[in-house]
Design a protein around this motif. Sequence first.
Motif, PDB file in Angstrom:
ATOM      1  N   SER A 113     104.755  25.874 111.334  1.00 20.80           N
ATOM      2  CA  SER A 113     104.583  27.468 112.124  1.00 20.80           C
ATOM      3  C   SER A 113     105.048  28.511 111.556  1.00 20.80           C
ATOM      4  CB  SER A 113     104.567  27.351 113.478  1.00 20.80           C
ATOM      5  OG  SER A 113     105.723  26.966 113.951  1.00 20.80           O
ATOM      6  N   PHE A 114     105.507  28.511 110.207  1.00 15.27           N
ATOM      7  CA  PHE A 114     106.000  29.660 109.501  1.00 15.27           C
ATOM      8  C   PHE A 114     104.880  30.693 109.237  1.00 15.27           C
ATOM      9  CE2 PHE A 114     109.385  26.711 109.430  1.00 15.27           C
ATOM     10  CZ  PHE A 114     110.675  27.670 109.786  1.00 15.27           C
ATOM     11  N   LEU A 115     105.396  32.022 108.847  1.00 15.00           N
ATOM     12  CA  LEU A 115     104.669  32.989 108.264  1.00 15.00           C
ATOM     13  C   LEU A 115     103.188  33.330 109.139  1.00 15.00           C
ATOM     14  CD1 LEU A 115     104.906  31.999 104.442  1.00 15.00           C
ATOM     15  CD2 LEU A 115     106.477  33.232 105.920  1.00 15.00           C
ATOM     16  N   VAL A 116     103.333  33.053 110.480  1.00 22.45           N
ATOM     17  CA  VAL A 116     102.080  33.556 111.168  1.00 22.45           C
ATOM     18  C   VAL A 116     101.932  35.012 111.049  1.00 22.45           C
ATOM     19  CG1 VAL A 116     102.552  31.725 112.925  1.00 22.45           C
ATOM     20  CG2 VAL A 116     103.816  33.980 113.190  1.00 22.45           C
ATOM     21  N   PHE A 117     100.712  35.406 111.142  1.00 23.13           N
ATOM     22  CA  PHE A 117     100.091  36.608 111.145  1.00 23.13           C
ATOM     23  C   PHE A 117     100.349  37.471 112.454  1.00 23.13           C
ATOM     24  CE2 PHE A 117      97.287  35.169 107.639  1.00 23.13           C
ATOM     25  CZ  PHE A 117      97.959  36.358 106.682  1.00 23.13           C
ATOM     26  N   THR A 118     100.612  38.637 112.416  1.00 29.62           N
ATOM     27  CA  THR A 118     100.796  39.533 113.703  1.00 29.62           C
ATOM     28  C   THR A 118      99.460  39.709 114.195  1.00 29.62           C
ATOM     29  OG1 THR A 118     100.488  41.810 112.408  1.00 29.62           O
ATOM     30  CG2 THR A 118     102.656  40.552 112.636  1.00 29.62           C
ATOM     31  N   LYS A 119      99.400  40.176 115.455  1.00 27.43           N
ATOM     32  CA  LYS A 119      98.075  40.645 116.088  1.00 27.43           C
ATOM     33  C   LYS A 119      97.595  41.536 115.304  1.00 27.43           C
ATOM     34  CE  LYS A 119      95.078  40.211 119.701  1.00 27.43           C
ATOM     35  NZ  LYS A 119      94.394  41.628 119.655  1.00 27.43           N
TER      36      LYS A 119
END
Length: 508
Positions: free
Chosen positions: A323-329
């Motif tokens: 779960s790395f590099l998730v996009f921001t809302k």
Amino acid sequence: MKNKFFYIAASFVVVMLGACKKDLEVNPQNRITLDNYYKTQGDAFAALVAVYDRFGFQAGGLYDKSAIMSVAGDDQLAGGGGPTDINDLQVMQTYTLNANTGPQGYLWNRGYSGIYRANVLLSKIDGIAMDATLKARYIAETKAMRAAFYFDLVTFFKNVPIIEGTVDPKDLYNITQSPPAAVYAYIEKDLNEAITGLPATIPVASEGGRFTKGGAQALLGKVLLYEKKWQASADQFAIVNGSAPGVSASVYGYKLVANFADLWKPTNKFNSESIIEFVHSGNSNGNWNDAGASEGNLLSITTGPRGYSTILPSAPDYMSGYSFLVFTKEFFDFIHFDPRNAATVANLDSLKTNGIANYTAGYNNTGYFFGKYIGRVSNKAANTPELNFGVDEYEIRLADTYLMEAEALLNAGVAVGVGSRGYALLNAVRARVGLNPVAVTQANIEKERRLELAGEGQRFPDLVRWGKAASTLAFKGFVSGRHEVFPIPQAELNNTKIEQNKEWGGTK
């Protein structure tokens, strides 16, 4: 056929003489020294492979240059399992890095180890008896790669040493930095010399990933863009992009892939849009003894959702990851109604809400995962599957060069209205995904680059060169006049003449 940027994991070993008794008892006939190694064409090729190896180099800490640039930008968060998970990415996200802590050591070492290997090969190849045309090609490839290493170094650190030839270890402590203008001049010289010796096309089945003229010219165009040499940059890109962008292939065979999502299919390596490509393999034997040595794409596992499980048969076959590099809302809202959304964002929030799949929320969780390189069960390897996904990464692709040429033309003062080349370049990228034309403005180019190249390591360097990093990244802790460059690693300053950049408290 197109030019590619080939990552080959090399088994290139120089055996060093040691001081312990056990080493001294080894039969000296089995030793290979630097002086007696470079004798044959095969030796030259092995050395070339060793230089290519540094381009696709991934840190044992499970990240690469692209991941660093992603968390440094405004669109993605480090994520992971907690605030210290892959700590180099965490301190990059919050701009709490310093000379001792952060990913800059990886960036510095990747660059200078590649330059060292390039310099050794260039110093030895003249003495190798081999086909003259092939020798010229090896030299050109090596110079193109050396230029790429220096470009990254001067972009990230500004004041860096130019190291020519091989340096005696005792002299390494006396090396000093060169002004950025001198480094850029050196890069331009290497690339211009490389272009003349590189092939226009290659058989991708056997040589996919190696430099050709198109790759070197695209890189030169980018270098000139960063130097704000607008017309010179546009001239290089014009050759790469062809006379009818978006309509017909260029002289090198480059053409936009019809379906945007197809760019990230493991079976679509070396496609018509790829110009410089880091090649990954599902056949690697990479394992946890040295994860960074794997030829697999580590982004495929680091970007996957934690604890992923399917509920309905229609659920995507994602591999559970970290779960790395998730996009921001904010970024999800920005791309949500763009046709590139589905291929860019893996919307785990929607899958969970609708009872299609489940996952465990990680650190910084938003529910919006990086979908371009995410690993899938259908693509997993047999050997240590989490480390050996064969999805390639793009360093430069055609949509990128279209947008860079349009930007160069705009800033050069060339007419960019309806019917112009700049107009065709920008809107070919939009037409590929079914969007209507827009005017060629700096704002529209910046918006298109953000949508088109999300997660591909371009956002942070773009923000810095546009002078917009401070305002855009203030929410992450970015400080103007400091974080535009990385601190030179403390280990490189100790007992040497290298000076820290003034942005980081030094005098350089």
